[in-house]
Design a protein around this motif. Sequence first.
Motif, mmCIF file in Angstrom:
data_model
loop_
_atom_site.group_PDB
_atom_site.id
_atom_site.type_symbol
_atom_site.label_atom_id
_atom_site.label_comp_id
_atom_site.label_asym_id
_atom_site.label_seq_id
_atom_site.Cartn_x
_atom_site.Cartn_y
_atom_site.Cartn_z
ATOM 1 N N THR A 1 -13.918 1.103 18.122
ATOM 2 C CA THR A 1 -13.900 -0.412 17.978
ATOM 3 C C THR A 1 -14.375 -0.711 16.425
ATOM 4 O O THR A 1 -13.464 -1.261 15.924
ATOM 5 N N ASP B 1 -12.762 -0.550 23.197
ATOM 6 C CA ASP B 1 -11.452 0.159 23.087
ATOM 7 C C ASP B 1 -11.082 0.684 24.400
ATOM 8 O O ASP B 1 -10.395 1.490 24.633
ATOM 9 N N CYS C 1 -9.214 -3.265 22.106
ATOM 10 C CA CYS C 1 -8.747 -2.733 21.072
ATOM 11 C C CYS C 1 -7.694 -1.421 20.993
ATOM 12 O O CYS C 1 -8.130 -0.423 21.444
ATOM 13 N N GLY D 1 -8.163 2.109 19.302
ATOM 14 C CA GLY D 1 -9.288 2.752 19.389
ATOM 15 C C GLY D 1 -9.253 4.224 19.865
ATOM 16 O O GLY D 1 -8.184 4.928 19.942
#
Length: 232
Positions: free
Chosen positions: A17, A184, A202, A205
Amino acid sequence: MTVTANPRLLIFDLDGTLIDSRQDLCNSVNATLAHLGRSALPDAVIASYIGDGASMLIRRALGDPDQVEESHLNQAISFFLDYYRIHKLDFTYVYPGVLEALASIRGAHPTVPMAVLTNKPVHPSRDICAHFGLDRFFFQNYGGNSFHTKKPDPHGIQTLIAEANALAPNAEPITPAQTVMIGDSDVDILTARNAGARSLGCTFGLSPHALAAAQPEATVDSPTEWPATLFA
């Protein structure tokens, strides 16, 4: 797509992240396997094991934990932690756009506290954040050994909400619904859900394959999207 209206607390995962630590973690796992006389694993396989803390990472790398003696497992975890402590910054880097995004959020929303909640052990987490200058953005950094439980248990988020409220005792209390967990992996999304908080996934990631099934409120493909997505 917005995550929530006017978030008042932002909590960030670390690995996958804020930083790409994949290579150093993979190298440390394979160094541990070599120390135990075992064959190396492909980096992609090790990367799929990341997210639930050092102990679980090593358990997965060793295979069926029921076939591994407890003393052997503890020796492996200890070696891994010692090796990683020395090599945690060999190849690790901050994702492009992270520092700029955090600075943008801080500049536009100076009263919104930010923190780190990771399953990585707390000392390397804090050391890495300090090394890259990330620590100046966060009022707290908790790791996988900071509490009696790890993510996805909600205790870490609950503790951070309480501490954030203590920073501004005269303000309206921050609620879980006003809190966003940015991460992530499905572990981060489940942590937010278990705490009644919101989540931002995310996709850049270490665990993008797990995000779709976890169904975060929103996703971003780059840290540069954080400010607009969080405060649209």
